[in-house]
Structure formats: C-alpha cells, structure tokens
Design an enzyme around this catalytic site. Structure first.
Site, PDB file in Angstrom:
ATOM      1  CG  MET A   1      70.187  72.817  17.507  1.00  0.00           C
ATOM      2  SD  MET A   1      69.614  74.312  17.472  1.00  0.00           S
ATOM      3  CE  MET A   1      70.126  75.122  15.911  1.00  0.00           C
ATOM      4  N   GLY A   2      72.480  70.690  15.736  1.00  0.00           N
ATOM      5  CA  GLY A   2      72.184  70.618  14.111  1.00  0.00           C
ATOM      6  C   GLY A   2      72.319  68.488  14.135  1.00  0.00           C
TER       7      GLY A   2
ATOM      8  CD1 TRP B   1      68.585  65.961  20.620  1.00  0.00           C
ATOM      9  CD2 TRP B   1      66.925  67.330  19.511  1.00  0.00           C
ATOM     10  NE1 TRP B   1      67.246  65.383  20.700  1.00  0.00           N
ATOM     11  CE2 TRP B   1      66.550  66.492  19.792  1.00  0.00           C
ATOM     12  CE3 TRP B   1      66.723  68.328  18.333  1.00  0.00           C
ATOM     13  CZ2 TRP B   1      65.318  67.041  20.937  1.00  0.00           C
ATOM     14  CZ3 TRP B   1      65.774  68.700  18.634  1.00  0.00           C
ATOM     15  CH2 TRP B   1      64.715  68.355  19.731  1.00  0.00           C
ATOM     16  CG  HIS B   2      66.717  69.298  14.561  1.00  0.00           C
ATOM     17  ND1 HIS B   2      68.009  70.103  14.100  1.00  0.00           N
ATOM     18  CD2 HIS B   2      65.861  69.458  14.662  1.00  0.00           C
ATOM     19  CE1 HIS B   2      67.202  71.265  15.552  1.00  0.00           C
ATOM     20  NE2 HIS B   2      65.590  70.597  15.456  1.00  0.00           N
ATOM     21  N   GLY B   3      69.410  65.621  12.609  1.00  0.00           N
ATOM     22  CA  GLY B   3      69.887  64.751  12.334  1.00  0.00           C
ATOM     23  C   GLY B   3      71.540  64.542  11.743  1.00  0.00           C
TER      24      GLY B   3
END
Length: 378
Positions: A311-312, A314-316
């Site tokens: 998830m992290g 995926w954000h950048g």
C-alpha cells in the site's frame, strides 16, 4: 481538464450525461451509451496529444496482455506465467514510481495509472483462477478506462462491473439510481470543495512548525484527507450511478472504528479489500501450503506487513510512504495479537463505554499515520 475540479468540468459532465440519463429513464441498456460518454470525457481529460498518446499506448498494452494471457491460460496453468504477465502489466506503474529517481521514466506517467493498473491486475488474476474464461474487448476497455473513477477510484471488480453492464432496468430502477447519483454528487462536492477547502485554508495551512502546530496539523490533515477523498469518492460513485454502474462504497464511517482492522474495513474500502484479497490472502495461503513457517501466525503477521508495505509503495517510493506502510503493518500485527491472545480486548470492543475510548485511540493512531504520510515529519 481534471475530473471534479471545477464548474467547467461539472458543466461538461452534465452535458455528456444527459443522453445517458434520457436513455436510462426510457428503460434502455446504458452499456454502449456509457462507453461513448467515457470516450468523450477521456478526450477532454487527456487534453493534449502527448496525454492521449500515453493513454492509447497504455490501454493497448494492457488489453494485449489481458487477451494474450486469456489465450495462454487455456494451455498453461503455471503460476510463474501469471507472474510474468503481472510484472509486464505493472511495468508502466513501476516506471512511473521510479521516475522520482530517474526523471526520464516520467514519460510513462499517466493520470490514474495506479487505479487502471490494479484493474488490469485484477482481471489477470481472475483469469488465472478460472473465474474469467471469455472477455469482450469493449467491456474490458470500458472497465479499465471508466472515467468517473479513473483518477482516484474506487477500485471495482470486473465481474461486478460486467454484471451491471448487462442490466436493462426499468425506468423506475434508473430513476432511483438517478436520485441517489445526484445526491452523492451534491454531497461529495460539499465534502470536497466546501469542507475540505475550508479545513485546508483555515486550519492545515496555518499551522506553524512547532510541536503544538504539528499536533494541530495532524488533526486538521486527517479531517482534510477524509473530506477531500471521501468527497471525491462520492462524486465518482454518483457519476457512475448515472451511467447505470453501482460502484462499491469507499468509506463507511471510518471514525467509528474500534481498532485498526475495523478501520481498514471502513477507509478506502475498495483498495484495502483489493490488497486483502490479492496480497494478504494469497501470501498466507501460499505460506501455509508450502509450510514456510513453523508458527502459523507468523505468515499472518508477515502478510500484514507485506500488504501494508505494498500500500505504501503504491502511493510512492518516498521514505514517508514506506514508513507509513510499515507503521500500519505493525499496527495490524499488534491488532491481530490482541484479537487472538487477549480475551479482555474482545470484551472491551463490545463494551459501549470502552468502545468510545477505543475509537478515540484508533483515530489517534490513524492520524499519526497520516502525519507520517504527509511528509511533514521527514
């Protein structure tokens, strides 16, 4: 033109949706009409030759991979073949994230690339599982590029989306969708443009760089993120309703959560359930089948950390996002330990008075995570 960004977009949206609303109120199927509306809106959103070329190449790439794998899957059930196709599907997204370090890779950047990539991944995995054996290029394209949710979700599932495409409801059914869609558009606009902007302008942006200022920023940023993101999601879902597509909910009163597991079942629901189904569950099942660990709970803990790190990422690829993902992974592990080894914790969650304290604690834990996410600490 950025989706849901101002009066110009909403005026254009109203004109584009008028034929669909007319057809829906006459009891017509909206599949072709909706695809036409999406095509028109994408031309306006990707409003330069470069943006359109990037979109066209990305769409062609994903469509070619999906239908190639659909053919390959009939001949081979090897898991490594799926992994190859998943990697190829995610390459544009990976290059986009790496453009933070290598600017030349920004050529792959595209509005909404994260969400569209995950939609393609979902189709590939469902083909591997045998749930999808026949696909229509038009429907797959519509699903991948569905414009209401192309920028920030919610993440839909192809089977559910496709079922909506086949529906031909009565005028009364569409009238109900129309009312609900307009209500969501109106309330989403209030969330985003009124409450979110007021919180940012008069709260978040005014906080000084001190300890008390950082605390004030943390609470304000949490509220801003909720109203901004939940507002966008409501507008996207409302627009989808007008096209006959009942997209999944993305928020369900997250600040009523009594622990972090409960929170992630209420906040950004479509992403958290996607990661649960395609990262956490599959990692744990593979670990249990392969007997990777002596202790069964170990695979669950590592699954939580892996899922939240994804998830992290995926954000950048910045440190703030990675720490944010690791932080939530550890919180999920702690939550799981309390659930499985502390009977008092389960009793507290059922106690109405204790529940309010747990909700307050959960809110503070999440708010601190968003403070990490914001980059203010690093």
């Amino acid at each position: 033109m950025t989706p849901y960004s101002g009066l110009g977009f909403f005026f254009t949206l109203a004109l584009a949706l008028l034929p669909a609303a007319t057809a829906g109120l006459r009891g017509k199927n909206l599949r072709v009409c909706g695809f036409a509306v999406t095509a028109v809106m994408l031309l306006l959103i990707f409003d330069t030759p470069r943006k359109l070329l990037t979109l066209a190449l990305f769409w062609t790439w994903q469509l070619a991979l999906i239908f190639s794998y659909l053919h390959v899957r009939k001949k081979s059930e090897k898991r490594y073949v799926l992994w190859i196709f998943l990697l190829l599907s995610l390459l544009p997204l990976i290059f986009t994230k790496l453009s933070v370090f290598v600017k030349e890779l920004s050529v792959f950047s595209m509005l909404g690339i994260s969400y569209v990539s995950f939609r393609a991944v979902q189709i590939l995995v469902e083909i591997y599982d045998g749930h999808l054996t026949k696909l229509c290029p038009l429907d797959v394209s519509y699903f991948l590029l569905f414009f209401p949710s192309i920028l920030s979700g919610p993440l839909d599932r192809y089977q559910r989306f496709s079922a909506d495409l086949q529906k031909t409801g009565s005028p009364e059914d569409y009238e109900a969708l129309l009312r609900e869609g307009l209500w969501r558009l109106a309330t989403g606009a209030i969330y985003n443009f009124v409450l979110g902007n007021l919180i940012w302008q008069y709260w978040v942006s005014c906080m000084p760089d001190t300890l008390l200022g950082t605390l004030g920023y943390m609470y304000g940023y949490t509220l801003f993120m909720f109203f901004n993101f939940a507002g966008y999601s409501r507008m996207a879902i409302g627009t989808a309703y007008l096209l006959g597509i009942e997209q999944p909910e993305n928020f369900n009163q997250p600040f009523r959560s009594v622990d972090m597991k409960d929170f992630w079942s209420r906040w950004h629901i479509s992403l958290s359930t996607f990661l649960r189904d395609y990262v956490y569950t599959r990692f744990c099942m593979a670990a249990l089948r392969g007997k990777w660990f002596k202790e069964r709970r170990t695979c669950s803990y590592l699954g939580y950390i892996l899922t939240m790190l994804v998830m992290g990422l995926w954000h950048g690829l910045t440190g703030a996002y990675l720490i944010y993902g690791a932080y939530h992974g550890l919180l999920m592990c702690a939550n799981d330990i309390l659930d499985t080894r502390c009977k008092k914790f389960k009793a507290l969650k059922k106690d109405p008075r204790a529940g309010w304290w747990l909700r307050l604690l959960t809110l503070h834990l999440f708010s601190f995570g968003l403070l990490i996410f914001s980059g203010r600490l690093f």
